[in-house]
Enzyme design. Sequence first.
Site, PDB file in Angstrom:
ATOM      1  N   HIS A 129      -2.905  -2.508 -13.814  1.00 22.91           N
ATOM      2  CA  HIS A 129      -2.086  -1.288 -13.723  1.00 22.91           C
ATOM      3  C   HIS A 129      -0.655  -1.532 -14.179  1.00 22.91           C
ATOM      4  O   HIS A 129      -0.131  -2.645 -14.080  1.00 22.91           O
ATOM      5  CB  HIS A 129      -2.067  -0.777 -12.281  1.00 22.91           C
ATOM      6  CG  HIS A 129      -3.426  -0.421 -11.773  1.00 22.91           C
ATOM      7  ND1 HIS A 129      -3.723  -0.306 -10.435  1.00 22.91           N
ATOM      8  CD2 HIS A 129      -4.597  -0.170 -12.415  1.00 22.91           C
ATOM      9  CE1 HIS A 129      -4.986   0.000 -10.266  1.00 22.91           C
ATOM     10  NE2 HIS A 129      -5.554   0.107 -11.465  1.00 22.91           N
ATOM     11  N   LYS A 188       7.245  -6.160 -10.387  1.00 20.61           N
ATOM     12  CA  LYS A 188       6.566  -6.385  -9.099  1.00 20.61           C
ATOM     13  C   LYS A 188       6.725  -7.830  -8.677  1.00 20.61           C
ATOM     14  O   LYS A 188       6.571  -8.750  -9.469  1.00 20.61           O
ATOM     15  CB  LYS A 188       5.074  -6.042  -9.229  1.00 20.61           C
ATOM     16  CG  LYS A 188       4.825  -4.578  -9.567  1.00 20.61           C
ATOM     17  CD  LYS A 188       3.418  -4.326 -10.028  1.00 20.61           C
ATOM     18  CE  LYS A 188       3.285  -2.892 -10.518  1.00 20.61           C
ATOM     19  NZ  LYS A 188       1.991  -2.666 -11.192  1.00 20.61           N
ATOM     20  N   TYR A 245       3.521  -6.264  -2.168  1.00 19.95           N
ATOM     21  CA  TYR A 245       4.364  -6.444  -3.344  1.00 19.95           C
ATOM     22  C   TYR A 245       5.491  -5.425  -3.361  1.00 19.95           C
ATOM     23  O   TYR A 245       5.311  -4.285  -2.940  1.00 19.95           O
ATOM     24  CB  TYR A 245       3.552  -6.408  -4.642  1.00 19.95           C
ATOM     25  CG  TYR A 245       2.665  -5.230  -4.850  1.00 19.95           C
ATOM     26  CD1 TYR A 245       1.432  -5.158  -4.211  1.00 19.95           C
ATOM     27  CD2 TYR A 245       3.025  -4.196  -5.691  1.00 19.95           C
ATOM     28  CE1 TYR A 245       0.593  -4.079  -4.401  1.00 19.95           C
ATOM     29  CE2 TYR A 245       2.192  -3.121  -5.889  1.00 19.95           C
ATOM     30  CZ  TYR A 245       0.980  -3.066  -5.238  1.00 19.95           C
ATOM     31  OH  TYR A 245       0.145  -1.988  -5.439  1.00 19.95           O
ATOM     32  N   ASP A 286     -10.518   2.448 -12.253  1.00 14.79           N
ATOM     33  CA  ASP A 286     -10.343   1.186 -12.979  1.00 14.79           C
ATOM     34  C   ASP A 286     -11.531   0.885 -13.883  1.00 14.79           C
ATOM     35  O   ASP A 286     -11.396   0.313 -14.953  1.00 14.79           O
ATOM     36  CB  ASP A 286     -10.099   0.049 -11.996  1.00 14.79           C
ATOM     37  CG  ASP A 286      -8.721   0.147 -11.351  1.00 14.79           C
ATOM     38  OD1 ASP A 286      -8.481  -0.550 -10.341  1.00 14.79           O
ATOM     39  OD2 ASP A 286      -7.890   0.939 -11.841  1.00 14.79           O
TER      40      ASP A 286
HETATM   41  C1  LIG Z   1       0.247   2.494  -6.278  1.00 16.87           C
HETATM   42  C2  LIG Z   1       0.411   3.613  -5.272  1.00 16.87           C
HETATM   43  C3  LIG Z   1      -0.664   4.388  -4.876  1.00 16.87           C
HETATM   44  N1  LIG Z   1      -0.485   5.377  -3.960  1.00 16.87           N
HETATM   45  C4  LIG Z   1      -1.653   6.150  -3.530  1.00 16.87           C
HETATM   46  C5  LIG Z   1      -2.473   6.750  -4.653  1.00 16.87           C
HETATM   47  C6  LIG Z   1      -3.883   6.678  -4.122  1.00 16.87           C
HETATM   48  O1  LIG Z   1      -4.165   7.852  -3.366  1.00 16.87           O
HETATM   49  C7  LIG Z   1      -3.890   5.495  -3.166  1.00 16.87           C
HETATM   50  C8  LIG Z   1      -4.533   4.257  -3.754  1.00 16.87           C
HETATM   51  O2  LIG Z   1      -3.953   4.036  -5.022  1.00 16.87           O
HETATM   52  P1  LIG Z   1      -4.641   3.057  -6.051  1.00 16.87           P
HETATM   53  O3  LIG Z   1      -6.134   3.198  -5.984  1.00 16.87           O
HETATM   54  O4  LIG Z   1      -3.977   3.286  -7.393  1.00 16.87           O
HETATM   55  O5  LIG Z   1      -4.238   1.633  -5.482  1.00 16.87           O
HETATM   56  P2  LIG Z   1      -4.393   0.239  -6.251  1.00 16.87           P
HETATM   57  O6  LIG Z   1      -5.617   0.235  -7.086  1.00 16.87           O
HETATM   58  O7  LIG Z   1      -4.184  -0.817  -5.261  1.00 16.87           O
HETATM   59  O8  LIG Z   1      -3.152   0.269  -7.257  1.00 16.87           O
HETATM   60  C9  LIG Z   1      -2.259  -0.828  -7.375  1.00 16.87           C
HETATM   61  O9  LIG Z   1      -2.973  -1.832  -8.015  1.00 16.87           O
HETATM   62  C10 LIG Z   1      -2.284  -2.822  -8.754  1.00 16.87           C
HETATM   63  C11 LIG Z   1      -2.530  -4.147  -8.103  1.00 16.87           C
HETATM   64  C12 LIG Z   1      -0.874  -2.597  -9.036  1.00 16.87           C
HETATM   65  O10 LIG Z   1      -0.176  -3.497  -9.507  1.00 16.87           O
HETATM   66  C13 LIG Z   1      -0.285  -1.277  -8.851  1.00 16.87           C
HETATM   67  O11 LIG Z   1       0.975  -1.419  -8.234  1.00 16.87           O
HETATM   68  C14 LIG Z   1      -1.062  -0.282  -8.126  1.00 16.87           C
HETATM   69  O12 LIG Z   1      -1.502   0.619  -9.119  1.00 16.87           O
HETATM   70  O13 LIG Z   1      -2.513   5.222  -2.883  1.00 16.87           O
HETATM   71  C15 LIG Z   1       0.753   5.661  -3.396  1.00 16.87           C
HETATM   72  O14 LIG Z   1       0.886   6.563  -2.553  1.00 16.87           O
HETATM   73  N2  LIG Z   1       1.827   4.915  -3.798  1.00 16.87           N
HETATM   74  C16 LIG Z   1       1.712   3.895  -4.704  1.00 16.87           C
HETATM   75  O15 LIG Z   1       2.726   3.202  -5.013  1.00 16.87           O
END
Ligand SMILES: Cc1cn([C@H]2C[C@H](O)[C@@H](COP(=O)(O)OP(=O)(O)O[C@H]3O[C@H](C)C(=O)[C@H](O)[C@H]3O)O2)c(=O)[nH]c1=O
Length: 181
Positions: free
Chosen positions: A62, A72, A132, A169
């Site tokens: 991401h 980050k 992070y 993803d």
């Molecule tokens: C990233 C983020 C997400 N969200 C909400 C959006 C979704 O409803 C839920 C899960 O999000 P997501 O599935 O995108 O989470 P990850 O897959 O862990 O995403 C992260 O994964 C990799 C490791 C990264 O480096 C990024 O910082 C980040 O994208 O949290 C928020 O409310 N705030 C945020 O900063």
Amino acid sequence: MTAAAATLDGVVVIEPQVFTDARGYFFESFNAERFRERVARDVTFVQDNQSLSRKGVVRGLHYQIAPKAQGKLVRALAGEIFDVAVDIRKGSKQFGQWFGTILSAENKKQLWVPEGYAHGFQVLSETAEVLYKTTDFWSAAHERAIRWDDPTLAIDWPLKEGCIVSGKDGEAPLLADATLF
Ligand SMILES: Cc1cn([C@H]2C[C@H](O)[C@@H](COP(=O)(O)OP(=O)(O)O[C@H]3O[C@H](C)C(=O)[C@H](O)[C@H]3O)O2)c(=O)[nH]c1=O
């Protein structure tokens, strides 16, 4: 496309000084002055994120595009992850190169992933809690992803089977088709 790099310009592995005694351990998990010395630039963090994932989960790759690109600083509070940064800056001499390292509650290492790099990790322990810091706020409108298993990146994820990714993803574009910097 060149694969793993010994390191990538801009990406920094930080190993804090840990003080142990009969009670346990203490270390400064973040110190702005020490951090500035290590990354040789001024950085201001505005958000902390924390996630819990089980073994085999891959979160990423991401990044956020300008003007909401995020740097980050990543560490594992519990468990063990393989943390990866990919240089996706157009024109970079190391474009498409990746660097990965083990971050764990045990080694207490941290990885600095600057703006302009994609980030992701694979969980190697039964579970892992990852914290992070980010240099800009989350913006869904500026969020982008690249396929974690893009064959041109050829990231050598330690676990070859049982990988678990989100629907988002799993459908991410390949690097060649991604919106970049
Ligand atoms: C990233 C983020 C997400 N969200 C909400 C959006 C979704 O409803 C839920 C899960 O999000 P997501 O599935 O995108 O989470 P990850 O897959 O862990 O995403 C992260 O994964 C990799 C490791 C990264 O480096 C990024 O910082 C980040 O994208 O949290 C928020 O409310 N705030 C945020 O900063």
